[in-house]
Design an enzyme around this catalytic site. Structure first.
Site, PDB file in Angstrom:
ATOM      1  N   ASP A  83      -7.966 -13.638 -16.198  1.00 42.40           N
ATOM      2  CA  ASP A  83      -8.573 -14.991 -16.105  1.00 42.40           C
ATOM      3  C   ASP A  83      -7.836 -16.014 -15.813  1.00 42.40           C
ATOM      4  OD1 ASP A  83     -11.361 -16.384 -16.878  1.00 42.40           O
ATOM      5  OD2 ASP A  83      -9.752 -17.376 -18.256  1.00 42.40           O
ATOM      6  N   GLU A  85      -8.169 -13.027 -11.201  1.00 36.14           N
ATOM      7  CA  GLU A  85      -9.272 -14.148 -10.816  1.00 36.14           C
ATOM      8  C   GLU A  85      -8.417 -15.362 -10.094  1.00 36.14           C
ATOM      9  OE1 GLU A  85     -12.838 -16.511 -12.581  1.00 36.14           O
ATOM     10  OE2 GLU A  85     -11.004 -16.707 -13.840  1.00 36.14           O
TER      11      GLU A  85
END
Length: 694
Positions: free
Chosen positions: A343, A379
């Site tokens: 993330d 990401e």
């Protein structure tokens, strides 16, 4: 109790036959107390860790056993204006705890300051937080490693399925009610049967590392459902524990592996559940605020916020780097996990001068003998300066490609220049990833994910509807590139419903025929809706759970056909990028763009929505099945049916009409003299092999 020196080599708590060693990092504390608790949560002992080797405090307690409950209290200065937030009244989780007993209880005592004071975090709170904090637990050193035999699916053959442990199974009727929403359900035979039939090769789980719900959500009766608020990096969160407890996770991984399905984890090493300066003190902040977090230059009371969560983990610090690496290896070696999605991964590569593809932590991952052998997915953005880094991560990282998502949606809703953006995405976004020998699978193609509209909502809503989140619909993305096909939200108009159905099939087909690695959002295969909520991070209810009772079984059957088609045609999942270059084997290009009449595509037309793409085996001559493969894709995003001229088939071979989004149940058939493509549809053709009709 007599505590011995122990050693500093292994952080965390480790039991042997004679006792337990404890070691914890803090380079700024004056002293660290080890606190022991009984099974009722009563504090029974408080002992100073006797040795301080560099920044590691350590000790050894003879006679102690696995199962011991413990925590730390850190002594030092409380001076937030200088970045110091030590408060020994606050019981702290061990950052290396392998298990927790109990749960957080919302209380003002969790905060290192008086939450009611006028000077906020500059004040000091003397209440004991121990009654409101779970206790770290010493694990049995003989605990078996989990996971069984790994599938080790090649990247080029992977189809990823992003799912929430609870949301995937909470309403899954074939699973017994007591198991639904748990790790046990994740490994249930009926869930695995669905995944196998769907044709996915890996499940990517939203965060399951120990979660701390934010206080503002608790005040509204909500929770951090998605789990992007970690506090215990080695612990499966107990909220998903079923009859088998958190050990159910290991068993679920093993069962998925036995079925040939990999397990990937979404991990959050960019921030923690302790939030900004107004957040609680439960672990990292209390142990060494200035080391674990990045503080603002000249204003160390406040945190650098490259995450939008109020603070940023200082992953450039060597002991924070070590924490991340040790945690990742633990999940691979002890839990059997096959890879990770990071993330806001730009944080992991941000050093003193900004993002570096060769940052210490990224280098360490790619060189690590354990981590370099699993799937790594970035990401590739955060909200910090220069934070958007799509295409900037090193091999062997794959990257979430948000440009793929946006440009596929734009094309199918009819935006000008939509075809130009789509063309690059169909071939793996080579302009972003074809550098330094990176393979085509580096582009992780998605049309939906947990964050944003589901596919059903992409085709049913023009605007987000996040009122249930309690933020007056201010949260969530504004740029959804969606199209409600004629009515906002639910409709009973058969024409609107039919158009939505076909739009979903078109988008899914585009995804599964594109070069790169496709990712499906769990529930999209059955047209699951969140009622237009594009930020359901706090919706642990029917909004966030997949609506299996109302599943669109026709769409499910269509997606199953799509994944089977992708498996059967290696030309659709090539390892190398395709650029229209002539193939040495037969003197023909690896890809050819064509108009429907057989002529050249008019790329100067801003409204272009009708074109064909022929994808042939690339120069990967070592794979005979690839060289023999030839697929012809016809895209018609226009508003009328079109006649189609197919290329001439080589001697002994013929074109087969494989799939038509306007006729989803039509079986494969040989091509007729005159073929047509219905308005707003995709048709896939392929050359038969070796003169057969297959």
């Amino acid at each position: 109790m007599e505590i011995l020196a122990g050693d500093y080599h292994r952080l965390g708590a480790h039991a042997d036959r004679d006792g337990v060693s404890f070691a914890v990092f803090s380079e700024n504390a004056a002293r660290i107390e080890l606190c022991l608790f009984d099974v009722e949560g009563n504090e029974t002992e408080k002992l100073d860790l006797p040795e301080h080797s560099g920044p590691v405090w350590h000790g050894y307690l003879p006679g102690l056993k696995a199962g011991t409950r413990y925590g730390y209290r850190a002594h030092g200065g409380y001076a937030p204006e200088r970045g110091q937030r030590f408060n020994p009244n606050k019981l702290l989780l061990d950052p290396y705890a392998r298990a927790l007993d109990g749960a957080f209880v919302q209380s003002d005592a969790l905060y290192g300051f008086d939450v009611r004071a006028a000077d906020e975090d500059l004040s000091f709170d003397g209440r004991d937080s121990a009654p409101f904090v779970p206790k770290s637990v010493v694990l049995d050193p003989a605990a078996p490693a989990g996971g069984g035999s790994r599938p080790r699916t090649p990247w080029a053959d992977s189809i990823i399925y992003e799912a929430h442990v609870k949301g995937l199974t909470k309403q899954f009727e074939a699973v017994d009610a007591p198991l639904r929403g748990t790790y046990d359900a994740l490994g249930h035979p009926k869930v695995i049967e669905h995944l196998r039939a769907l044709g996915v090769t890996a499940v990517e789980l939203l965060p399951i590392q120990g979660i701390l719900d934010e206080g503002f959500l608790a005040d509204k009766g909500l929770v951090n459902y998605w789990g992007y608020s970690p506090i215990a990096y080695f612990v499966p969160d107990a909220r998903y524990a079923g009859p088998s407890g958190v050990e159910g996770f290991r068993e679920a991984v093993k069962r998925l592996h036995d079925a040939g399905i990999e397990v990937l984890m979404d991990v959050v090493y960019n921030h923690t559940g302790e939030a900004d300066q107004r957040g609680p003190t439960v672990s990292f902040r209390g142990l060494d605020n200035a080391a674990y977090y990045r503080l603002q230059r000249g204003r160390p009371r406040y945190y650098a916020d490259d995450t939008g969560c109020g603070h940023t983990l200082n992953t450039a610090h060597p002991f924070v780097t070590r924490l991340v690496l040790d945690s990742l290896r633990y999940w691979v070696e002890q839990m059997g996990v096959d890879g990770f999605r990071f993330d806001l991964a730009t944080v992991l590569g941000r050093e003193e001068k900004g993002f570096e593809a060769s940052a210490g932590l990224l280098d360490a991952m790619t060189q690590d003998p354990v981590l370099s052998g699993v799937k790594l997915i970035a990401e590739p953005w955060d909200i910090g300066p220069g934070g958007y880094r799509l295409g900037g991560f090193p091999f062997p990282f794959a990257e979430w490609n948000d440009r793929y998502r946006d440009e596929v949606r734009k094309f199918w809703r009819g935006d000008d220049h939509g075809a130009h953006g789509l063309a690059a995405r169909l071939l793996g976004s080579a302009e972003l990833f074809d550098e330094g020998g990176r393979p085509a699978w580096s582009s992780l193609n998605l049309i939906t994910a947990h964050d944003g509209f589901t596919l059903a909502d992409v085709t049913a809503y023009n605007e987000k509807h996040n009122e249930a989140n309690g933020e007056d619909n201010r949260d969530g993305h504004e740029g959804n590139y969606s199209d409600n096909c004629g009515a906002e939200g639910p409709s009973e108009d058969p024409q609107i419903l039919a158009r939505r159905d076909r739009r979903r099939r078109n988008i899914l087909t585009t995804l599964l025929v594109s070069q790169g690695t496709p990712m499906l959002l769990a529930g999209d295969e059955i047209a699951n809706s969140q009622g237009g909520n594009n930020n359901a991070y706090c919706q642990d209810n029917e909004i966030g759970w997949i609506d299996w009772p109302n599943a669109d079984r026709d769409l499910l059957a269509f997606v199953q056909r799509l994944t089977a088609l992708r498996r059967s045609h290696p030309a659709l999942r090539q390892g190398r990028f395709l650029h229209g270059r002539v193939r040495a084997e037969d003197g023909q290009p690896d890809v050819i763009w064509r108009a429907f009449d057989g002529g050249a595509v008019n790329w100067r037309d801003p409204g272009l929505g009708i074109f064909c793409l022929r994808v042939r085996g690339s120069a990967e001559a070592a794979n005979p099945s690839l060289i023999d493969d030839d697929v012809f894709l016809a895209f018609n995003a226009g508003n009328r049916d079109r006649s189609l001229a197919l290329p001439e088939a080589p001697d002994g071979r013929a074109w087969i009409r494989c799939l038509d989004t306007a006729a989803p149940t039509e079986e494969e058939r040989p091509v007729r003299e005159q073929e047509s493509v219905t308005a707003e549809s995709v048709v896939i053709f392929a050359l038969n092999r070796n003169g057969t009709t297959e």
